[in-house]
Design an enzyme around this catalytic site. Structure first.
Site, short mmCIF file in Angstrom:
data_model
loop_
_atom_site.label_atom_id
_atom_site.label_comp_id
_atom_site.label_asym_id
_atom_site.label_seq_id
_atom_site.Cartn_x
_atom_site.Cartn_y
_atom_site.Cartn_z
N LEU A 36 0.84 -1.21 0.00
CA LEU A 36 0.00 0.00 0.00
C LEU A 36 0.87 1.25 0.00
CD1 LEU A 36 -2.94 -1.03 2.38
CD2 LEU A 36 -2.85 -1.14 -0.11
N GLU A 133 9.25 -1.58 -21.88
CA GLU A 133 10.31 -0.58 -21.76
C GLU A 133 11.69 -1.21 -21.61
OE1 GLU A 133 9.75 2.82 -19.30
OE2 GLU A 133 7.62 2.96 -19.74
N TYR A 156 13.74 3.14 -13.93
CA TYR A 156 12.59 2.22 -13.85
C TYR A 156 12.80 1.00 -14.75
CZ TYR A 156 8.11 0.20 -15.24
OH TYR A 156 7.11 -0.69 -15.57
N SER A 157 13.07 1.26 -16.04
CA SER A 157 13.15 0.12 -16.96
C SER A 157 14.38 -0.73 -16.67
CB SER A 157 13.09 0.56 -18.42
OG SER A 157 14.04 1.55 -18.70
N LYS A 160 13.30 -3.03 -13.93
CA LYS A 160 12.42 -4.10 -14.44
C LYS A 160 13.24 -5.11 -15.26
CE LYS A 160 8.49 -4.46 -14.19
NZ LYS A 160 7.59 -5.08 -13.17
N TYR A 213 4.92 16.68 -22.58
CA TYR A 213 6.39 16.73 -22.56
C TYR A 213 6.93 16.91 -23.98
CZ TYR A 213 6.15 14.45 -17.88
OH TYR A 213 5.90 14.12 -16.57
P1 NAD Z 1 0.87 0.62 -9.82
O1 NAD Z 1 1.97 1.57 -9.48
O2 NAD Z 1 -0.48 1.14 -10.10
O3 NAD Z 1 0.71 -0.45 -8.63
C1 NAD Z 1 1.81 -1.04 -8.00
C2 NAD Z 1 1.31 -1.77 -6.76
O4 NAD Z 1 2.45 -2.40 -6.14
C3 NAD Z 1 0.69 -0.84 -5.71
O5 NAD Z 1 -0.47 -1.41 -5.19
C4 NAD Z 1 1.77 -0.73 -4.65
O6 NAD Z 1 1.28 -0.49 -3.34
C5 NAD Z 1 2.43 -2.11 -4.76
N1 NAD Z 1 3.82 -2.08 -4.28
C6 NAD Z 1 4.79 -1.19 -4.60
N2 NAD Z 1 5.93 -1.46 -3.92
C7 NAD Z 1 5.67 -2.58 -3.18
C8 NAD Z 1 6.46 -3.35 -2.28
N3 NAD Z 1 7.72 -3.01 -1.99
N4 NAD Z 1 5.89 -4.42 -1.70
C9 NAD Z 1 4.59 -4.76 -1.97
N5 NAD Z 1 3.81 -4.05 -2.78
C10 NAD Z 1 4.33 -2.97 -3.40
O7 NAD Z 1 1.43 -0.26 -11.02
P2 NAD Z 1 0.66 -0.84 -12.29
O8 NAD Z 1 0.58 0.21 -13.31
O9 NAD Z 1 -0.54 -1.54 -11.83
O10 NAD Z 1 1.76 -1.90 -12.80
C11 NAD Z 1 1.73 -3.24 -12.35
C12 NAD Z 1 2.89 -3.98 -12.96
O11 NAD Z 1 2.80 -3.94 -14.37
C13 NAD Z 1 4.25 -3.40 -12.62
O12 NAD Z 1 5.16 -4.45 -12.41
C14 NAD Z 1 4.64 -2.60 -13.86
O13 NAD Z 1 6.04 -2.54 -14.01
C15 NAD Z 1 3.99 -3.43 -14.94
N6 NAD Z 1 3.59 -2.68 -16.14
C16 NAD Z 1 2.74 -1.63 -16.05
C17 NAD Z 1 2.32 -0.97 -17.21
C18 NAD Z 1 1.34 0.17 -17.19
O14 NAD Z 1 1.09 0.74 -18.25
N7 NAD Z 1 0.79 0.55 -16.06
C19 NAD Z 1 2.80 -1.40 -18.45
C20 NAD Z 1 3.74 -2.45 -18.49
C21 NAD Z 1 4.09 -3.11 -17.33
O1 DAU Z 2 5.36 0.92 -21.76
C1 DAU Z 2 4.95 0.40 -20.54
C2 DAU Z 2 5.14 1.43 -19.45
O2 DAU Z 2 4.13 2.41 -19.62
C3 DAU Z 2 5.05 0.83 -18.05
O3 DAU Z 2 6.11 -0.07 -17.86
C4 DAU Z 2 5.11 1.93 -16.97
O4 DAU Z 2 4.91 1.36 -15.69
C5 DAU Z 2 4.01 2.92 -17.26
O5 DAU Z 2 4.09 4.00 -16.34
C6 DAU Z 2 4.12 3.46 -18.69
O6 DAU Z 2 5.33 4.26 -18.84
P1 DAU Z 2 5.33 5.60 -19.72
O7 DAU Z 2 6.44 6.43 -19.26
O8 DAU Z 2 5.23 5.31 -21.16
O9 DAU Z 2 3.88 6.20 -19.25
P2 DAU Z 2 3.42 7.67 -18.83
O10 DAU Z 2 1.95 7.62 -18.68
O11 DAU Z 2 4.22 8.19 -17.68
O12 DAU Z 2 3.79 8.53 -20.10
C7 DAU Z 2 3.24 8.20 -21.38
C8 DAU Z 2 3.80 9.21 -22.38
O13 DAU Z 2 3.25 10.50 -22.08
C9 DAU Z 2 5.31 9.38 -22.32
O14 DAU Z 2 5.79 9.61 -23.62
C10 DAU Z 2 5.51 10.63 -21.47
C11 DAU Z 2 4.28 11.47 -21.80
N1 DAU Z 2 3.79 12.34 -20.72
C12 DAU Z 2 3.55 11.79 -19.51
C13 DAU Z 2 3.08 12.56 -18.47
C14 DAU Z 2 2.85 11.96 -17.10
C15 DAU Z 2 3.51 13.68 -20.96
O15 DAU Z 2 3.69 14.17 -22.09
N2 DAU Z 2 3.05 14.44 -19.94
C16 DAU Z 2 2.84 13.95 -18.69
O16 DAU Z 2 2.44 14.74 -17.78
#
Ligand code: NAD
Ligand code: DAU
Length: 349
Positions: A36, A133, A156-157, A160, A213
């Site tokens: 959380l 990523e 981040y990437s 991962k 951005y």
């Molecule tokens: P999110 O940030 O919404 O949720 C992450 C969850 O992990 C939260 O509930 C947080 O409390 C929990 N968490 C964080 N650190 C923790 C720890 N140390 N121990 C236990 N719980 C912890 O993330 P999301 O967008 O739901 O992404 C989920 C997974 O999918 C991640 O591994 C992310 O890298 C991957 N992913 C996300 C996207 C995307 O577009 N959101 C795309 C590709 C991959």
């Molecule tokens: O590709 C998968 C990834 O997608 C996941 O692994 C990550 O967890 C997830 O956060 C997401 O990463 P991005 O960096 O691509 O997502 P984000 O929504 O932060 O940004 C999407 C695009 O929009 C990126 O090119 C940056 C741009 N951006 C983002 C924000 C927050 C803006 O232009 N303005 C903004 O304020």
């Protein structure tokens, strides 16, 4: 009856996956493990809290002893590992917790599994949810496949990618039954408002600047979270151990296209406030900003017969409608920690 552990199940994708399992696999028992953090929210899981098939454990993956205790007490059939620090911008300003959660957290999970799952447990699976990523940035052409070399560009990437390598190594060295999925950018309900799509929706609703951005030409390959969750379930139940699967829906859009689409839909909802695109504001680019991500999902399509159910236009509309109808979910988030983050990131309220 399967016992499923879902790490990060209180976050965006994790909670959508819990909802899918609770509805489609009522015979399973679901345990959510979540720290959380700012991104985890028990409201996302509220409807299951009294269900006998659901258990919540508050725990930090970086707490090795606690993680071991959980595996010592309970024998899970499936572990689906979503928990991570997930926001690229936060990894640029504060990378350390990304290494702790994403690398060490995954390592402690793998160690516990190695210790408590018997070596030939054919029915068990550890599904590691990763990202496109890890493959780095594409130019104008080409796609990421499962064999594209890793080239992560942000803290981040990189974290991962490290976790993906550990997962692979634990399969090859210790025969752990792992599968990795690498997906593109998700969008949908419960998406934390620091990310592009929910941020733009909520800023439109509150008539705040829409911070784009750089020149807004960076491209992402947008995947509706419900399609992603169906793909994960398919891989979990039918994927081949030791393999990785890319998940995406061939839905490339540049950031400006996304923001303009949201603005047009907002114009229809709130014609008195139109045009919403007057709020678009170009801001400083993200350092090391990857230009383009694009997934080739042929492997999951051919091997497992996966197909998305939603098209972009209806899914983005569903997403916008969800935020309009769920102000009590986001209004709480937009105060407190988020306010500080926002000010620090954008220099404005
Ligand atoms: P999110 O940030 O919404 O949720 C992450 C969850 O992990 C939260 O509930 C947080 O409390 C929990 N968490 C964080 N650190 C923790 C720890 N140390 N121990 C236990 N719980 C912890 O993330 P999301 O967008 O739901 O992404 C989920 C997974 O999918 C991640 O591994 C992310 O890298 C991957 N992913 C996300 C996207 C995307 O577009 N959101 C795309 C590709 C991959
Ligand atoms: O590709 C998968 C990834 O997608 C996941 O692994 C990550 O967890 C997830 O956060 C997401 O990463 P991005 O960096 O691509 O997502 P984000 O929504 O932060 O940004 C999407 C695009 O929009 C990126 O090119 C940056 C741009 N951006 C983002 C924000 C927050 C803006 O232009 N303005 C903004 O304020």
């Amino acid at each position: 009856m399967k016992k499923v552990l879902i790490t990060g199940g209180a976050g965006f994708i994790g909670s959508n996956f819990v909802n899918l399992l609770m509805e489609d696999r009522p015979e399973y028992h679901i345990t959510v493990l979540d720290k959380l953090t700012y991104a985890g929210n028990l409201k996302n899981l509220a409807k299951w809290k009294d269900n006998p098939h659901f258990t919540f454990i508050k725990a930090d993956l970086f707490d090795k002893i606690k993680i071991e205790e959980i595996f010592q007490k309970e024998s899970f059939d499936f572990v689906v590992h979503f928990a991570a620090e997930s926001h690229v911008d936060r990894s640029i300003t504060g990378p350390e917790v990304f290494l702790q959660t994403n690398i060490f957290g995954t390592f402690y999970l793998l160690e516990s599994i190695k210790k408590y799952w018997s070596p030939n447990s054919n029915e068990k699976r550890f599904l590691h949810v990763s990202t496109d990523e890890v493959y780095g940035s594409l130019g104008d052409s080409g796609f990421f496949t499962e064999t594209t070399p890793y080239a992560p560009n942000s803290p981040y990437s990189a974290s991962k990618a490290s976790s993906d390598h550990l997962v692979r190594a634990y399969h090859h060295t210790y025969n752990l039954p792992v599968i990795t999925t690498n997906c593109s950018n998700n969008y949908g309900p419960y998406h934390f408002p620091e990310k592009l799509i929910p941020l733009m929706i909520l800023n439109c609703l509150r008539e705040k600047p829409l911070p784009v951005y750089g020149d807004g030409k960076n491209i992402r390959d947008w995947l509706f979270v419900k399609d992603h969750c169906h793909a994960i379930l398919l891989v979990l139940e039918n994927g081949r151990i030791g393999e990785s699967y890319n998940i995406g829906t061939r839905n490339e859009k540049n950031n400006l296209e996304i923001v303009e689409t949201i603005c047009k839909k907002m114009d229809k909802h709130f014609p008195d406030k139109k045009p919403h695109n007057r709020l678009i504001t170009y801001v400083k680019d993200r350092p090391g900003h990857d230009f383009r991500y694009a997934i080739d999902p042929s492997k999951i399509e051919k091997e497992l017969g996966w197909k998305p159910k939603y098209d972009f236009d209806s899914a983005i509309q569903q997403t916008i409608d969800w935020y309009i109808q769920n102000e009590n979910w986001w209004s709480e988030i937009l105060s407190g920690e988020y306010l500080k983050y926002y000010q620090n990131q954008y220099g404005i309220n």
